[in-house]
Scaffold this motif. Structure first.
Motif: not given
Length: 383
Positions: A116-119, A123-133, A199-209
């Motif tokens: 998991l790369y964390v920049p 962020a002042d708001r939830s961050r996007p999440l990209l899952v790369m396969l 898990r990443i959404v829950a633990e690292y505050g990713a934006d569900r949208d």
């Protein structure tokens, strides 16, 4: 989905690209006659008069286009940040340098490790999440280096996860996109990958949208699976040199699909971006058309209009970019054909395997596409 229906959808896509929209709608309706796959008949209820042609736009790389949104003024990414590798799982709460966390996820369906790369910027708001396969014979770090997605994540402030296939699950390191046990929600690899995402959404505050999934080759095929099986989790899907959802159901049909595109099922009703080289000898270019045809077969909002542009930027491979819009004008799919390219990540870094540094940047374009497409509401539950 039978052969005639698949051929009709593929023909409809080509007619759409040529601007022959009335003929494209007729081809879709012929292919969706009784006997088509469940749910496909939803096309037949749509009016045919709403289709319209849109003006073409350039297919130059995102960083050079005048139509890029807020990030147009940002500089192109520099060298990949030197991140840390750690086993910590707690969400960072203070500003730190970039981090690459080495993690593992276990659930009843199995265990997979992931990076998991964390920049660095907080962020002042939830961050996007990209899952790369990753593709076959690749791993998480190889795929990160080849795509240079971490540099873009650092620039734009989003999280990037790189799940890694287990050699116990597939000796070649391929995601099992062709296995019926791994083509549905709630079991197999889709369950594991959705579990990592949640898990990443829950633990690292990713934006569900703003959660996205993309992949190369077998990873692109699995990204198509994830969009189809968990449309309530992902907002958009990226498929690079991949295969359509349920185009195969065993190893033999997987090899057939790689050559012919197979006979896919309906994909996800999600915004889709596709990259494919037209000189790909491993996964035939027809697969790009099948991936998009499967996307259109899942749509609730046809008919479609298309806009096409060609580009030949100095120092880059020429490309053709086709944007397909639904009856409301929303982007259903964006397809990039990279002329002369083989089986490789377009615009990638030679530090990773299966990359083509001379192509337009698939990473730039996918990030641009994803950030333009947060989740649409009223999404159906995963199936």
């Amino acid at each position: 989905m039978d052969h005639n229906r698949t051929a009709s959808i593929a023909a409809a896509l080509q007619l759409t690209r040529e601007g022959r929209l009335a003929e494209a709608v007729a081809a879709i309706q012929r292919g969706l006659a009784p006997g088509a796959a469940p749910g496909a008949e939803r096309f037949q209820a749509r009016p045919t008069g709403a289709a319209h042609a849109s003006p073409a736009r350039t297919c130059s790389p995102a960083g050079q286009r005048g139509d890029r949104r807020a990030s147009a003024q940002r500089q192109a990414p520099g060298p990949l940040p030197q991140g840390h590798r750690t086993d910590h799982t707690a969400r960072p709460r203070t500003a730190t340098g970039p981090q690459t966390l080495s993690l593992s996820h276990t659930e009843p369906a199995g265990t997979r490790r992931f990076d998991l790369y964390v920049p660095s910027r907080l962020a002042d708001r939830s961050r996007p999440l990209l899952v790369m396969l990753h593709g076959g014979s690749q791993n998480a770090s190889d795929f990160a280096a080849g795509t240079r997605m971490n540099a873009l994540a650092e620039r734009d402030g989003f999280l990037v996860a790189y799940p890694e296939q287990s050699s116990a699950a597939n000796s070649g390191g391929y995601w099992n996109w062709f296995s019926p046990a791994d083509q549905g929600a709630g079991a197999g690899e889709p369950s594991i990958l959705a579990g990592i995402t949640g898990r990443i959404v829950a633990e690292y505050g990713a934006d569900r949208d703003r959660v996205y999934v993309a992949g190369l080759s077998a990873g692109g095929a699995m990204a198509a699976v994830m969009g189809a099986t968990y449309p309530d989790v992902y907002a958009a899907v990226g498929v690079h040199s991949g295969i359509a959802y349920r185009a195969a159901n065993d190893v033999i049909s997987a090899f057939t699909a790689m050559r012919t595109g197979g006979i896919p099922g309906a994909g996800a009703d999600l915004p889709l971006v596709v990259f494919h080289g037209d000189n790909d000898s491993l996964v035939a270019p027809v697969n790009a058309d099948r991936v998009i045809a499967a996307r259109l077969a899942a749509s609730l909002n046809g008919p479609f209009a298309s806009e096409m542009a060609r580009s030949a930027d100095p120092g880059r491979r020429p490309c053709t970019r086709t944007v397909i819009r639904d009856a409301d004008g929303a982007v259903a799919a964006e397809s990039w054909t990279v002329h002369g390219a083989g089986h490789a990540w377009s615009g990638g870094d030679s530090a990773g395997s299966y990359t083509d540094p001379s192509g337009p940047s698939a990473s730039e374009e996918m990030v641009r596409f994803f950030l333009e497409h947060p989740r649409r509401r009223s999404r159906p539950a995963g199936r």
